[in-house]
Enzyme design. Structure first.
Site, mmCIF file in Angstrom:
data_model
loop_
_atom_site.group_PDB
_atom_site.id
_atom_site.type_symbol
_atom_site.label_atom_id
_atom_site.label_comp_id
_atom_site.label_asym_id
_atom_site.label_seq_id
_atom_site.Cartn_x
_atom_site.Cartn_y
_atom_site.Cartn_z
ATOM 1 N N ASN A 10 65.675 49.516 110.237
ATOM 2 C CA ASN A 10 64.553 49.288 109.322
ATOM 3 C C ASN A 10 63.388 50.123 109.844
ATOM 4 O O ASN A 10 62.760 49.758 110.836
ATOM 5 C CB ASN A 10 64.196 47.797 109.298
ATOM 6 N N LYS A 12 60.578 50.581 108.489
ATOM 7 C CA LYS A 12 59.245 50.079 108.110
ATOM 8 C C LYS A 12 58.411 51.249 107.553
ATOM 9 O O LYS A 12 58.954 52.119 106.901
ATOM 10 C CB LYS A 12 58.584 49.376 109.293
ATOM 11 N N HIS A 96 61.891 40.419 104.271
ATOM 12 C CA HIS A 96 61.494 40.684 105.662
ATOM 13 C C HIS A 96 60.225 39.892 105.994
ATOM 14 O O HIS A 96 59.355 39.712 105.138
ATOM 15 C CB HIS A 96 61.253 42.182 105.869
ATOM 16 N N GLU A 98 57.615 40.668 107.430
ATOM 17 C CA GLU A 98 56.347 41.370 107.142
ATOM 18 C C GLU A 98 56.006 41.304 105.663
ATOM 19 O O GLU A 98 54.835 41.258 105.290
ATOM 20 C CB GLU A 98 56.446 42.823 107.655
ATOM 21 N N GLU A 168 65.728 36.994 112.167
ATOM 22 C CA GLU A 168 64.682 37.708 112.890
ATOM 23 C C GLU A 168 63.581 36.728 113.272
ATOM 24 O O GLU A 168 62.684 36.460 112.465
ATOM 25 C CB GLU A 168 64.097 38.829 112.024
ATOM 26 N N GLY A 174 58.773 43.403 117.300
ATOM 27 C CA GLY A 174 57.778 44.363 117.787
ATOM 28 C C GLY A 174 57.023 43.886 119.014
ATOM 29 O O GLY A 174 56.008 44.476 119.384
ATOM 30 N N SER A 214 63.129 43.214 118.514
ATOM 31 C CA SER A 214 63.123 43.918 119.796
ATOM 32 C C SER A 214 64.524 44.244 120.324
ATOM 33 O O SER A 214 64.760 44.173 121.532
ATOM 34 C CB SER A 214 62.308 43.132 120.837
HETATM 35 P P1 13P Z 1 61.537 45.551 116.140
HETATM 36 O O1 13P Z 1 62.961 46.012 116.453
HETATM 37 O O2 13P Z 1 60.544 46.663 116.172
HETATM 38 O O3 13P Z 1 61.170 44.354 116.946
HETATM 39 O O4 13P Z 1 61.570 45.080 114.591
HETATM 40 C C1 13P Z 1 62.547 44.194 114.176
HETATM 41 C C2 13P Z 1 62.519 44.133 112.700
HETATM 42 O O5 13P Z 1 61.589 43.607 112.120
HETATM 43 C C3 13P Z 1 63.634 44.745 111.966
HETATM 44 O O6 13P Z 1 63.592 44.419 110.617
#
Ligand code: 13P
Length: 250
Positions: A10, A12, A96, A98, A168, A174, A214
């Site tokens: 992903n 983003k 997601h 976010e 997640e 992150g 992560s």
């Molecule tokens: P990170 O791997 O940057 O922690 O993000 C995870 C994520 O949100 C994947 O959709």
């Protein structure tokens, strides 16, 4: 029950079409011939044509990071399943954290999107996960149950065969903090239980549940060794071709 893992990126809101092409130029040779797992990359919408073109004929599938449930209409800024299919996407991320946190995504819109994605024949990757306060208040199980129950509402097992779920934990996204393999396993087992209630045991046994939060080359092996973990949804570490390839080949 052995399930083929799905290793998904992903991106983003990172990379332009040129940067996407550059990624694939470096990434594809690193994973050429890798058929132990499925691989998918989900770039921003504007990169999708470049990504599909670059990945053509390879073992890497391309997906969107979101979608809208209507086919077309006056919905400024939105993209439909038909549009994703038209540019060559096979996968789509839905719900997601976010999107939930910053853009008003709710359990109910996740359900509408999931129904539309399944009807279109896309492989939906539905994200669920608790925030830190919920984990600290011992609410993780309640939150995951509610998110699954509502996401899966009024969808039959027959229609849900392509479903993929990603667990997640929001506190691990992150942040460099990863759920321990055991903690992730417990959450995955709970999600599988909810899937069994909604779709029947047979589908639940086949359902792939990815872990995200992560995931790095250094921790991928331990996470992927868990029976309950059927792949990864990788953010930051998927932006670099070498690091994502190392995760894919854990
Ligand atoms: P990170 O791997 O940057 O922690 O993000 C995870 C994520 O949100 C994947 O959709």
């Amino acid at each position: 029950m052995s399930r083929k893992k799905l290793m998904a990126a992903n991106w983003k809101m990172f990379k332009t079409p040129d940067q996407a092409r550059e990624f694939f130029r470096d990434f594809l040779p690193l994973v050429a011939g890798h058929d132990r797992d499925e691989i998918a990359v989900c770039p921003p919408f504007v990169c999708l044509p470049a990504a599909v073109e670059a990945a053509k004929g390879s073992n890497v599938a391309i997906g969107g990071q979101d979608m809208f449930w209507e086919q077309e209409g006056a919905f400024t800024g939105e993209v439909s399943t038909g549009m994703l299919l038209a540019v060559g996407c096979t996968h789509v991320i839905i719900g997601h954290s976010e999107r939930r946190q910053y853009f008003g995504e709710s359990d109910d819109t996740v359900n509408l999107k999931l129904k539309a994605a399944l009807a279109a024949g896309l492989t939906p990757i539905v994200c669920v996960g608790e925030v830190l306060e919920e984990r600290e208040a011992n609410l993780t199980e309640d939150v995951l149950r509610r998110q699954c129950l509502r996401a899966f509402h009024a969808i039959s097992g027959k229609k849900a065969t392509k479903l993929v779920v990603a667990y997640e934990p929001v506190w691990a996204i992150g942040t460099g903090k990863t759920a321990t393999p055991q903690l992730a396993s417990e959450a995955h087992a709970l999600i599988r239980g909810e899937a069994a209630k909604a779709f029947g045991q047979e589908l639940a046994d086949k359902l792939r549940i990815l872990y995200g939060g992560s995931v790095k080359p250094e921790n991928a092996k331990a996470l992927m060794a868990e029976e309950e973990i059927d792949g990864a949804l990788v953010g930051g570490a998927s932006l670099d071709p070498r690091s994502f390839a190392a995760i894919v080949k854990y």
